[in-house]
Design an enzyme around this catalytic site. Structure first.
Site, short mmCIF file in Angstrom:
data_model
loop_
_atom_site.label_atom_id
_atom_site.label_comp_id
_atom_site.label_asym_id
_atom_site.label_seq_id
_atom_site.Cartn_x
_atom_site.Cartn_y
_atom_site.Cartn_z
N LYS A 1 0.85 -1.19 0.00
CA LYS A 1 0.00 0.00 0.00
C LYS A 1 0.88 1.24 0.00
CE LYS A 1 -1.81 2.81 2.80
NZ LYS A 1 -1.63 4.04 1.99
N CYS B 1 13.19 10.75 7.45
CA CYS B 1 13.10 10.27 8.83
C CYS B 1 14.43 10.46 9.54
CB CYS B 1 12.64 8.82 8.86
SG CYS B 1 13.54 7.78 7.72
N GLU C 1 9.24 15.67 15.80
CA GLU C 1 9.66 15.61 14.41
C GLU C 1 8.88 16.64 13.60
OE1 GLU C 1 8.60 11.99 12.10
OE2 GLU C 1 10.72 11.98 11.53
P1 NAI Z 1 1.59 8.43 8.19
O1 NAI Z 1 2.35 7.66 9.19
O2 NAI Z 1 0.13 8.70 8.45
O3 NAI Z 1 1.67 7.71 6.75
C1 NAI Z 1 2.54 6.68 6.39
C2 NAI Z 1 1.77 5.54 5.73
O4 NAI Z 1 0.90 4.96 6.69
C3 NAI Z 1 0.87 5.95 4.56
O5 NAI Z 1 0.89 4.93 3.58
C4 NAI Z 1 -0.50 6.02 5.21
O6 NAI Z 1 -1.54 5.82 4.28
C5 NAI Z 1 -0.43 4.87 6.18
N1 NAI Z 1 -1.37 4.93 7.30
C6 NAI Z 1 -1.86 6.03 7.92
N2 NAI Z 1 -2.70 5.68 8.91
C7 NAI Z 1 -2.77 4.33 8.92
C8 NAI Z 1 -3.47 3.37 9.71
N3 NAI Z 1 -4.28 3.73 10.69
N4 NAI Z 1 -3.27 2.06 9.44
C9 NAI Z 1 -2.45 1.67 8.46
N5 NAI Z 1 -1.77 2.53 7.68
C10 NAI Z 1 -1.91 3.84 7.90
O7 NAI Z 1 2.34 9.81 7.98
P2 NAI Z 1 1.75 11.20 7.39
O8 NAI Z 1 0.43 11.51 8.01
O9 NAI Z 1 1.81 11.16 5.93
O10 NAI Z 1 2.83 12.22 7.94
C11 NAI Z 1 2.74 12.71 9.26
C12 NAI Z 1 4.08 12.74 9.93
O11 NAI Z 1 4.62 11.44 9.98
C13 NAI Z 1 5.15 13.56 9.24
O12 NAI Z 1 5.06 14.90 9.57
C14 NAI Z 1 6.39 12.92 9.77
O13 NAI Z 1 6.70 13.47 11.02
C15 NAI Z 1 6.02 11.47 9.92
N6 NAI Z 1 6.48 10.64 8.80
C16 NAI Z 1 7.61 9.92 8.95
C17 NAI Z 1 8.10 9.19 7.90
C18 NAI Z 1 9.35 8.41 8.03
O14 NAI Z 1 10.01 8.19 7.03
N7 NAI Z 1 9.69 7.90 9.19
C19 NAI Z 1 7.44 9.17 6.60
C20 NAI Z 1 6.20 9.91 6.56
C21 NAI Z 1 5.78 10.63 7.63
#
Ligand code: NAI
Ligand code: MG
Length: 491
Positions: A184, A293, A394
């Site tokens: 996904k 990240c 973050e």
């Molecule tokens: P997110 O953690 O919501 O999204 C990452 C993935 O998880 C996406 O594919 C999303 O569709 C999926 N996802 C979201 N909610 C889910 C759930 N309940 N169950 C299963 N999958 C789910 O991150 P978002 O909202 O795009 O970004 C928010 C913050 O997250 C950013 O500001 C950053 O701080 C952090 N982030 C960190 C990343 C990293 O590389 N460690 C990458 C993206 C975001």
């Protein structure tokens, strides 16, 4: 203008990829992906919901239980993964452009993503034939040996900051080990994952081995996490969602690996080559507009080097301005979305309110003279206190928090003083200090006199609330295999 055209680089349909076929979503739902540079729509795509995830998991389960993939000669699996890599390599230029359109990152950075994604497929193609068991000298007249077997159906949930690369980091080792996958992609950047599906089809990956279900996190992602027929979830994203996934996965006792957020310290000692340290610190925070990240978002600088380092950093940051992300000279791209823009600007306001000193930036940046797209100025805060929000949370944008320290002990205490532990940078010319500090930092990756390099061969992952499980290198094989002990009575 190039960046607003509907991407001619796309070969894959705007559909779901399930069981080797392109499918519309069962609900008929669609969603839009934007070009973050302009906020204009780029593509309208089928949106997977729970029923579609069910179908994808069924296809992956069928391929795992009855299809050829897990039973196939390891050398054949290796060959197919190598073909995927070759095909990605053959299309690298257009895939990099597509990544730029969908994600907004500068083309120069997208090209690096492509190279690393190809490396990941080739590296794990090599491992397919090296997954060995052991013979173990147990008591009795018994032959005891182990088999290293795939875990089954893997649900891969990836973020938008390195779309194709994150797909490769999960899909390549999962497939090399004989698993089947439901991927996904993030809703902001689904396009390169669909191209990967098209490539898988083209090179003859058996139906159901790789399925791709673009959709939202709370619907498609959550359905994958809850699905009883999924054996493992590999997740990269926010720490908040990582916690939700861990809770949800408990119900079916899935294996979970989590690569989450960070607040990585980048420590500049007074004995460092300061020019190199400034250059590295600049890349540490501004690469991918800070949406890494591993971003070096806390600059810890020795008090005697502070003025020189901050001054030189500001000088560099002043020259970092928005440009067409498709232009090879561009170094600053937009943030991914309006939500991220607002989140990052919100953190900047909190930084000011709590008393940190804004040295440069701090506002929405204009692109081509207009307030369109999701751009933020490179932003540097000085005189940040360890308890400030921008030193703890973050931000995920081009926002640097600068703190000072007096000695090595204080540097390490500050460095370790967050809930995160993903990465850290150390700048020093003292070889003893370099290794001493590397040991004392609670982080999964430590870079000394450099920042950001990664390699398919070297493990990557977090300490503390940056998650657990190691991707890349031979360590990722642990995530995608399980060990069986076989006892044969020889008496
Ligand atoms: P997110 O953690 O919501 O999204 C990452 C993935 O998880 C996406 O594919 C999303 O569709 C999926 N996802 C979201 N909610 C889910 C759930 N309940 N169950 C299963 N999958 C789910 O991150 P978002 O909202 O795009 O970004 C928010 C913050 O997250 C950013 O500001 C950053 O701080 C952090 N982030 C960190 C990343 C990293 O590389 N460690 C990458 C993206 C975001
Ligand atoms: Mg997009």
């Amino acid at each position: 203008m190039a960046t607003t055209q509907i991407a001619p680089e796309r070969k894959a349909p705007s559909k779901l990829f399930i069981g080797g076929e392109w499918a519309d979503s069962r609900s008929g739902a669609t969603f839009e992906s934007l070009n973050p540079a302009t906020a204009e729509p780029l593509a309208q795509l089928a949106e997977a919901r729970a029923q579609d995830v069910d179908a994808a998991v069924a296809a992956a389960r069928e391929a795992f239980e009855s299809g050829p993939w897990p039973r196939r000669d390891a050398a054949d699996r290796a060959e197919l993964l190598w073909k995927v890599a070759d095909r990605v390599a053959a299309r690298a230029a257009e895939l990099a452009r597509l990544e730029v359109l969908d994600n907004g990152k500068p083309i120069r950075e997208a090209e690096i993503d492509l190279r690393e994604a190809i490396d990941a497929f080739r590296y794990y193609a090599g491992w397919a034939t090296k997954l060995e068991g052991e013979t173990i000298p147990v008591r009795g007249n018994i032959l005891n040996y182990t088999l290293r077997e795939p875990v089954g159906v893997v649900g891969a949930i990836i973020p938008w900051n390195f779309p194709l690369l994150m797909a490769a980091w999960k899909v390549a080792p999962a497939l090399a080990c004989g698993n089947t996958v439901v991927l996904k992609p993030a809703e902001q950047t689904p396009l390169s994952a669909l191209e990967l599906a098209a490539i898988a089809r083209e090179v003859g990956l058996p139906p159901g081995v790789l399925n791709v279900v673009p959709g939202l996190g709370e619907t498609a992602g959550a359905a994958l996490v809850r699905h009883p027929d999924v054996d493992k979830i590999a997740f990269t994203g926010s720490t908040a969602v990582g916690k939700v996934i861990m809770r949800e996965a408990a119900e079916t006792l899935k294996r979970v690996s989590l690569e989450l957020g960070g607040k990585s310290p980048n420590i500049v000692f007074d004995d460092a080559d300061l020019d190199a340290a400034v250059k590295g610190s600049y890349a540490a925070i501004f690469y991918n507009a800070g949406q890494c990240c591993t971003a070096g978002s806390r600059l810890l600088v020795h008090e005697s080097a502070h003025d020189a380092v901050v001054e030189k950093l500001v000088e560099r940051a002043q020259k970092l301005t928005p440009g067409d992300p498709l232009d090879p000279k561009t170094r600053l791209g937009p943030l991914i979305s309006r939500e991220q823009l607002e989140r990052v600007l919100g953190y900047i306001e909190i930084g000011k309110k709590q008393g940190a000193e804004l040295v440069i930036g701090g506002r929405r940046a204009r692109y081509q003279g207009e307030e369109k797209g999701f751009w933020v100025e490179p932003t540097i805060f000085d005189r940040v206190e360890p308890q400030h929000t921008i030193a703890q949370e973050e931000v995920f944008g081009p926002v640097l928090a600068t703190l000072t320290f007096r000695d090595e002990d204080e540097a390490i205490a500050l460095a370790n003083q967050t809930i995160y532990g993903l990465a850290a940078g150390v700048w020093t010319s003292n070889v003893k200090r370099a290794h001493r500090v590397a040991r004392r930092l609670r982080a999964g990756t430590v870079w000394v006199n450099t920042y950001h390099p990664l390699d398919a061969a070297s493990p990557f992952g977090g300490y503390k609330q940056s998650g657990y499980g190691r991707e890349l290198g031979k360590y990722a094989l642990e995530l995608y295999t399980q060990v069986k002990s076989v006892w044969v009575d020889l008496s």
